[in-house]
Scaffold this active site. Sequence first.
Site, PDB file in Angstrom:
ATOM      1  N   LYS A 138      33.329  43.787  38.853  1.00 42.49           N
ATOM      2  CA  LYS A 138      33.693  43.022  37.587  1.00 42.49           C
ATOM      3  C   LYS A 138      35.143  42.490  37.443  1.00 42.49           C
ATOM      4  CE  LYS A 138      35.789  44.608  34.823  1.00 42.49           C
ATOM      5  NZ  LYS A 138      37.079  45.193  34.847  1.00 42.49           N
ATOM      6  N   TYR A 223      33.854  42.603  29.222  1.00 42.82           N
ATOM      7  CA  TYR A 223      32.807  43.702  28.526  1.00 42.82           C
ATOM      8  C   TYR A 223      32.304  43.131  27.160  1.00 42.82           C
ATOM      9  CZ  TYR A 223      33.994  47.309  31.994  1.00 42.82           C
ATOM     10  OH  TYR A 223      34.133  48.239  33.047  1.00 42.82           O
TER      11      TYR A 223
HETATM   12  P1  NDP Z   1      43.565  49.399  42.218  1.00 44.79           P
HETATM   13  O1  NDP Z   1      44.830  48.639  42.225  1.00 44.79           O
HETATM   14  O2  NDP Z   1      43.588  50.720  41.759  1.00 44.79           O
HETATM   15  O3  NDP Z   1      42.638  49.370  43.503  1.00 44.79           O
HETATM   16  C1  NDP Z   1      42.680  48.257  44.409  1.00 44.79           C
HETATM   17  C2  NDP Z   1      42.598  48.406  45.901  1.00 44.79           C
HETATM   18  O4  NDP Z   1      42.199  47.280  46.547  1.00 44.79           O
HETATM   19  C3  NDP Z   1      43.884  48.769  46.413  1.00 44.79           C
HETATM   20  O5  NDP Z   1      44.148  50.508  46.334  1.00 44.79           O
HETATM   21  C4  NDP Z   1      43.799  48.460  47.850  1.00 44.79           C
HETATM   22  O6  NDP Z   1      43.080  49.287  48.661  1.00 44.79           O
HETATM   23  C5  NDP Z   1      42.840  46.969  47.816  1.00 44.79           C
HETATM   24  N1  NDP Z   1      43.718  46.055  48.051  1.00 44.79           N
HETATM   25  C6  NDP Z   1      43.309  44.879  48.956  1.00 44.79           C
HETATM   26  N2  NDP Z   1      44.179  43.939  48.897  1.00 44.79           N
HETATM   27  C7  NDP Z   1      44.987  44.309  47.744  1.00 44.79           C
HETATM   28  C8  NDP Z   1      46.076  43.543  47.184  1.00 44.79           C
HETATM   29  N3  NDP Z   1      46.499  42.389  47.618  1.00 44.79           N
HETATM   30  N4  NDP Z   1      46.684  44.081  46.236  1.00 44.79           N
HETATM   31  C9  NDP Z   1      46.403  45.290  45.723  1.00 44.79           C
HETATM   32  N5  NDP Z   1      45.328  46.008  46.225  1.00 44.79           N
HETATM   33  C10 NDP Z   1      44.821  45.399  47.221  1.00 44.79           C
HETATM   34  O7  NDP Z   1      42.502  48.582  41.237  1.00 44.79           O
HETATM   35  P2  NDP Z   1      41.312  49.122  40.657  1.00 44.79           P
HETATM   36  O8  NDP Z   1      40.437  50.152  41.576  1.00 44.79           O
HETATM   37  O9  NDP Z   1      41.516  49.450  39.365  1.00 44.79           O
HETATM   38  O10 NDP Z   1      40.269  47.914  40.439  1.00 44.79           O
HETATM   39  C11 NDP Z   1      39.775  47.180  41.517  1.00 44.79           C
HETATM   40  C12 NDP Z   1      38.505  46.355  41.064  1.00 44.79           C
HETATM   41  O11 NDP Z   1      37.517  47.341  40.480  1.00 44.79           O
HETATM   42  C13 NDP Z   1      38.966  45.218  40.047  1.00 44.79           C
HETATM   43  O12 NDP Z   1      38.054  44.277  40.115  1.00 44.79           O
HETATM   44  C14 NDP Z   1      38.522  45.677  38.573  1.00 44.79           C
HETATM   45  O13 NDP Z   1      38.273  44.919  37.608  1.00 44.79           O
HETATM   46  C15 NDP Z   1      37.421  46.693  38.983  1.00 44.79           C
HETATM   47  N6  NDP Z   1      37.237  47.939  38.108  1.00 44.79           N
HETATM   48  C16 NDP Z   1      36.200  48.114  37.557  1.00 44.79           C
HETATM   49  C17 NDP Z   1      36.140  49.319  36.554  1.00 44.79           C
HETATM   50  C18 NDP Z   1      34.888  49.380  35.933  1.00 44.79           C
HETATM   51  O14 NDP Z   1      34.745  50.331  34.944  1.00 44.79           O
HETATM   52  N7  NDP Z   1      33.649  48.860  36.613  1.00 44.79           N
HETATM   53  C19 NDP Z   1      37.203  49.739  36.105  1.00 44.79           C
HETATM   54  C20 NDP Z   1      38.355  49.791  36.883  1.00 44.79           C
HETATM   55  C21 NDP Z   1      38.418  48.693  37.799  1.00 44.79           C
HETATM   56  P3  NDP Z   1      43.324  49.570  50.160  1.00 44.79           P
HETATM   57  O15 NDP Z   1      44.620  50.287  50.182  1.00 44.79           O
HETATM   58  O16 NDP Z   1      42.299  50.675  50.542  1.00 44.79           O
HETATM   59  O17 NDP Z   1      43.041  48.244  50.798  1.00 44.79           O
END
Ligand code: NDP
Length: 372
Positions: A138, A223
């Site tokens: 989401k 949410y």
């Molecule tokens: P993070 O920043 O922790 O991780 C995102 C990952 O995406 C990065 O580590 C990277 O992984 C990859 N990535 C690819 N391109 C980019 C870019 N341009 N900038 C930054 N990261 C990039 O974010 P979250 O994990 O917190 O959030 C990711 C998604 O999950 C969002 O859509 C958020 O809304 C959702 N989310 C949902 C939750 C829930 O409870 N359902 C809780 C938290 C987040 P790599 O190095 O492997 O490419």
Amino acid sequence: MNSRRDFLQKLAASALAMPFLSSYDAFGHADFRLPVSQGPVLRVALMGLGGYASRVAEAMQSCKRAKITGLISGTPGKLQEWGAKYQVPEKSRYNYENFDNIKDNPDIDAVYVITPNALHHDQVIRVAKAGKHAICEKPMALNAKEGQEMVDACANAGVKLLVGYRMHFEPKTLEVVRMRQAGELGKIMFFQGQCGFRIGDPNQWRLDKALAGGGSLMDIGIYAVNGARYMVGEEPVWVTAQETKTDTAKFKEGVDETIQFQLGFPSGAVASCLSTYNMNYLDRFFLNGEKGFAELQPSTGYGPIKGRTNKGELTQPHVTHQTLQMDEMAGIILDNNKPVVPVDGEEGLKDLKIMDAIYAACATGQRQELRG
Ligand code: NDP
């Protein structure tokens, strides 16, 4: 009897008998393993190995029906580290340039997209074109137009699109939905959804409009939007909204700090919601009908969720949300199971239409009508 209701009753009974008790979570609460349906295992590639993917990956270690079999990342070191940790062979590790090749990988059924919001649209469409099912975090996309394109792409490719709405499987949440559906709260009159936290690092992607698509509403207010729909049990027909900003340096143009919004439903029920990046411990749902009420606080955090109704405390056990979500999603994708609260692309699209309307209401000061 509704199979979900049956399932929850069995769950409550099994919690008393304790046979499924297998471990304790970080809070010391029992993490009950659920009597999930038997069947084949969904083989999942995780895309975007960041904070939330780490939580999903750990939770999936307890899944009965879902398993990590692929990894997609822009960071080679993570592919190596995660590959070793979760036993994903090199041939099933991809980067953002070459992941279309998963079409030739028979060990992957679905890709779970867990990247910044702005990337979901293109990535899900590429997953669909590769012939794999898509699970998308989401918000599913930045707006309803993008969302519709994703729904269409998955339909055209004959694959399923699910959104990571973990609360749709959470036992206390589902008990409130059951009570409302059974008429135990009477005619529903009012919902309050309050969702927020104080966001830290000003340089993170969540505060970059290009990657986040907005601010608190896209990330946490969603949410309340989504919860209003499954708690009230109707689709809203109008929206009003107001934005307030106290820190224009941190929350730049197009990145909302705080939005209050109101939704009107066909029955006459109304919702009053608050989404913010400027308040901690704001995590509460309140539903009131003519005969009763239900309150969840916390309502959408990782849990344990706590709740009470006019009949007393809710006692359904805490379950690691992402473990349950992935087992249930395996049943949806592989067995065509129908969850009580949908998690498909159409569901994600409904939220995006409402969020588009909330932003339009903030920009214009006008009430927005929602039709279809
Ligand atoms: P993070 O920043 O922790 O991780 C995102 C990952 O995406 C990065 O580590 C990277 O992984 C990859 N990535 C690819 N391109 C980019 C870019 N341009 N900038 C930054 N990261 C990039 O974010 P979250 O994990 O917190 O959030 C990711 C998604 O999950 C969002 O859509 C958020 O809304 C959702 N989310 C949902 C939750 C829930 O409870 N359902 C809780 C938290 C987040 P790599 O190095 O492997 O490419």
